[in-house]
Design a protein around this motif. Sequence first.
Motif, PDB file in Angstrom:
ATOM      1  N   ALA A 127      -9.687   2.840  -8.316  1.00 25.51           N
ATOM      2  CA  ALA A 127     -10.858   1.977  -8.197  1.00 25.51           C
ATOM      3  C   ALA A 127     -10.411   0.522  -8.078  1.00 25.51           C
ATOM      4  O   ALA A 127      -9.517   0.059  -8.783  1.00 25.51           O
ATOM      5  N   ILE A 128     -11.039  -0.208  -7.176  1.00 20.82           N
ATOM      6  CA  ILE A 128     -10.663  -1.599  -6.961  1.00 20.82           C
ATOM      7  C   ILE A 128     -10.978  -2.415  -8.204  1.00 20.82           C
ATOM      8  O   ILE A 128     -12.059  -2.339  -8.752  1.00 20.82           O
ATOM      9  N   GLY A 129     -10.032  -3.192  -8.632  1.00 17.69           N
ATOM     10  CA  GLY A 129     -10.238  -4.019  -9.810  1.00 17.69           C
ATOM     11  C   GLY A 129      -9.256  -5.172  -9.826  1.00 17.69           C
ATOM     12  O   GLY A 129      -8.383  -5.295  -8.954  1.00 17.69           O
ATOM     13  N   ALA A 130      -9.396  -6.022 -10.845  1.00 13.07           N
ATOM     14  CA  ALA A 130      -8.544  -7.206 -10.928  1.00 13.07           C
ATOM     15  C   ALA A 130      -7.083  -6.831 -11.093  1.00 13.07           C
ATOM     16  O   ALA A 130      -6.192  -7.491 -10.541  1.00 13.07           O
ATOM     17  N   GLN A 131      -6.815  -5.773 -11.860  1.00 14.37           N
ATOM     18  CA  GLN A 131      -5.428  -5.374 -12.091  1.00 14.37           C
ATOM     19  C   GLN A 131      -4.757  -4.927 -10.799  1.00 14.37           C
ATOM     20  O   GLN A 131      -3.638  -5.346 -10.488  1.00 14.37           O
ATOM     21  N   ASN A 132      -5.441  -4.073 -10.031  1.00 16.22           N
ATOM     22  CA  ASN A 132      -4.869  -3.604  -8.776  1.00 16.22           C
ATOM     23  C   ASN A 132      -4.708  -4.737  -7.766  1.00 16.22           C
ATOM     24  O   ASN A 132      -3.734  -4.778  -7.011  1.00 16.22           O
ATOM     25  N   ALA A 133      -5.678  -5.650  -7.749  1.00 16.06           N
ATOM     26  CA  ALA A 133      -5.569  -6.802  -6.853  1.00 16.06           C
ATOM     27  C   ALA A 133      -4.368  -7.664  -7.213  1.00 16.06           C
ATOM     28  O   ALA A 133      -3.665  -8.182  -6.345  1.00 16.06           O
ATOM     29  N   PHE A 134      -4.107  -7.784  -8.520  1.00 16.94           N
ATOM     30  CA  PHE A 134      -2.963  -8.579  -8.976  1.00 16.94           C
ATOM     31  C   PHE A 134      -1.648  -7.920  -8.572  1.00 16.94           C
ATOM     32  O   PHE A 134      -0.723  -8.589  -8.095  1.00 16.94           O
ATOM     33  N   VAL A 135      -1.560  -6.601  -8.771  1.00 17.65           N
ATOM     34  CA  VAL A 135      -0.345  -5.876  -8.378  1.00 17.65           C
ATOM     35  C   VAL A 135      -0.119  -5.997  -6.877  1.00 17.65           C
ATOM     36  O   VAL A 135       1.003  -6.234  -6.419  1.00 17.65           O
ATOM     37  N   LEU A 136      -1.179  -5.854  -6.110  1.00 15.16           N
ATOM     38  CA  LEU A 136      -1.064  -5.967  -4.654  1.00 15.16           C
ATOM     39  C   LEU A 136      -0.622  -7.358  -4.247  1.00 15.16           C
ATOM     40  O   LEU A 136       0.241  -7.526  -3.379  1.00 15.16           O
ATOM     41  N   ARG A 137      -1.199  -8.356  -4.872  1.00 15.74           N
ATOM     42  CA  ARG A 137      -0.849  -9.742  -4.552  1.00 15.74           C
ATOM     43  C   ARG A 137       0.615 -10.015  -4.857  1.00 15.74           C
ATOM     44  O   ARG A 137       1.324 -10.649  -4.066  1.00 15.74           O
ATOM     45  N   GLN A 138       1.086  -9.543  -6.021  1.00 14.26           N
ATOM     46  CA  GLN A 138       2.495  -9.747  -6.369  1.00 14.26           C
ATOM     47  C   GLN A 138       3.410  -9.028  -5.380  1.00 14.26           C
ATOM     48  O   GLN A 138       4.475  -9.529  -5.030  1.00 14.26           O
ATOM     49  N   GLY A 139       2.993  -7.839  -4.936  1.00 16.05           N
ATOM     50  CA  GLY A 139       3.790  -7.105  -3.965  1.00 16.05           C
ATOM     51  C   GLY A 139       3.881  -7.817  -2.638  1.00 16.05           C
ATOM     52  O   GLY A 139       4.954  -7.891  -2.017  1.00 16.05           O
ATOM     53  N   ILE A 140       2.763  -8.365  -2.193  1.00 15.42           N
ATOM     54  CA  ILE A 140       2.748  -9.090  -0.924  1.00 15.42           C
ATOM     55  C   ILE A 140       3.621 -10.332  -1.002  1.00 15.42           C
ATOM     56  O   ILE A 140       4.352 -10.667  -0.064  1.00 15.42           O
ATOM     57  N   ARG A 141       3.574 -11.012  -2.131  1.00 16.27           N
ATOM     58  CA  ARG A 141       4.364 -12.227  -2.299  1.00 16.27           C
ATOM     59  C   ARG A 141       5.802 -11.947  -2.710  1.00 16.27           C
ATOM     60  O   ARG A 141       6.640 -12.839  -2.704  1.00 16.27           O
ATOM     61  N   ALA A 172      -2.945  -9.357 -19.803  1.00 18.08           N
ATOM     62  CA  ALA A 172      -4.332  -9.756 -20.050  1.00 18.08           C
ATOM     63  C   ALA A 172      -5.293  -8.936 -19.187  1.00 18.08           C
ATOM     64  O   ALA A 172      -6.335  -8.477 -19.667  1.00 18.08           O
ATOM     65  N   LEU A 173      -4.940  -8.747 -17.929  1.00 20.14           N
ATOM     66  CA  LEU A 173      -5.795  -7.968 -17.038  1.00 20.14           C
ATOM     67  C   LEU A 173      -5.892  -6.510 -17.473  1.00 20.14           C
ATOM     68  O   LEU A 173      -6.869  -5.828 -17.178  1.00 20.14           O
ATOM     69  N   THR A 174      -4.849  -6.039 -18.179  1.00 24.16           N
ATOM     70  CA  THR A 174      -4.842  -4.643 -18.638  1.00 24.16           C
ATOM     71  C   THR A 174      -5.594  -4.472 -19.944  1.00 24.16           C
ATOM     72  O   THR A 174      -6.525  -3.671 -20.046  1.00 24.16           O
ATOM     73  N   TRP A 175      -5.213  -5.237 -20.967  1.00 27.66           N
ATOM     74  CA  TRP A 175      -5.721  -5.000 -22.315  1.00 27.66           C
ATOM     75  C   TRP A 175      -7.060  -5.661 -22.594  1.00 27.66           C
ATOM     76  O   TRP A 175      -7.744  -5.282 -23.562  1.00 27.66           O
ATOM     77  N   LEU A 176      -7.460  -6.645 -21.809  1.00 26.77           N
ATOM     78  CA  LEU A 176      -8.742  -7.315 -22.035  1.00 26.77           C
ATOM     79  C   LEU A 176      -9.857  -6.755 -21.163  1.00 26.77           C
ATOM     80  O   LEU A 176     -10.957  -7.301 -21.136  1.00 26.77           O
ATOM     81  N   ASN A 177      -9.567  -5.662 -20.465  1.00 27.06           N
ATOM     82  CA  ASN A 177     -10.567  -5.035 -19.613  1.00 27.06           C
ATOM     83  C   ASN A 177     -11.205  -3.860 -20.358  1.00 27.06           C
ATOM     84  O   ASN A 177     -10.542  -2.856 -20.614  1.00 27.06           O
ATOM     85  N   PRO A 178     -12.483  -3.952 -20.711  1.00 26.58           N
ATOM     86  CA  PRO A 178     -13.115  -2.865 -21.490  1.00 26.58           C
ATOM     87  C   PRO A 178     -13.159  -1.534 -20.757  1.00 26.58           C
ATOM     88  O   PRO A 178     -13.149  -0.478 -21.383  1.00 26.58           O
ATOM     89  N   HIS A 179     -13.183  -1.570 -19.417  1.00 31.09           N
ATOM     90  CA  HIS A 179     -13.232  -0.325 -18.658  1.00 31.09           C
ATOM     91  C   HIS A 179     -11.950   0.486 -18.831  1.00 31.09           C
ATOM     92  O   HIS A 179     -11.961   1.715 -18.701  1.00 31.09           O
ATOM     93  N   VAL A 180     -10.858  -0.197 -19.124  1.00 33.58           N
ATOM     94  CA  VAL A 180      -9.586   0.507 -19.343  1.00 33.58           C
ATOM     95  C   VAL A 180      -9.708   1.478 -20.508  1.00 33.58           C
ATOM     96  O   VAL A 180      -9.240   2.624 -20.449  1.00 33.58           O
ATOM     97  N   TYR A 181     -10.353   1.043 -21.562  1.00 36.01           N
ATOM     98  CA  TYR A 181     -10.488   1.890 -22.751  1.00 36.01           C
ATOM     99  C   TYR A 181     -11.458   3.041 -22.517  1.00 36.01           C
ATOM    100  O   TYR A 181     -11.249   4.158 -23.003  1.00 36.01           O
TER     101      TYR A 181
END
Length: 202
Positions: free
Chosen positions: A17-31, A116-125
């Motif tokens: 599912a698209i989310g901030a964490q996946n967007a961050f991983v993708l961004r780091q990969g691109i850069r 922060a993107l991992t542990w502060l996301n309530p949907h993760v839990y």
Amino acid sequence: MQAFWTGLGLGLSLIMAIGAQNAFVLRQGIRGEHVWWVCLTCALCDALLLTLGVYGAATLMARFPALDPVMRLMGALFLLLYGGRSLIASCCGGHALDPAGQAQTSLGKTLAVCLALTWLNPHVYLDTVVLVGAVSARQTSKNAFLAGAIVASFAFFFALGHGAKRLRRVLARPRVWQMLDGAMALLMWGVAVSLIWPMAFE
């Protein structure tokens, strides 16, 4: 093996599912910045949460058997609603994943953002602890189920991070996400049925 594939399929359907964490991983990969560490951090955090969900839920249900049907119903409801959202997104139009944003330059700052993107996301839990824990309670082998879910996390994060340059153009197409959303909806509904179906014969 059935428990392993169930864990793998559920893990992929939730984590894609698209989310901030996946967007961050993708961004780091691109850069190309700290990609390996970011992928490893996300996968290890996921593995820890999944383990807590699987074995924590098993312990609770062993002590309080009445929680079993409650957790199954909650998990099935969550999956049905989540799958419905994915189906709506599939029918109404996909959404491209935008990796734009300023990249962090130091490893420490990068990992801090990642955590922060991992542990502060309530949907993760909800996903890893509550939902995965509920599904695991009905599996013949919790170890195999957990292994499948953890493999899904490691495979997804490392594929996303290290394949980011090739995925960039693909994930920019809304049609691709329409297809993924449709597949995720069917998979989630299938798991939801597997949760509540046995209750009809108990």
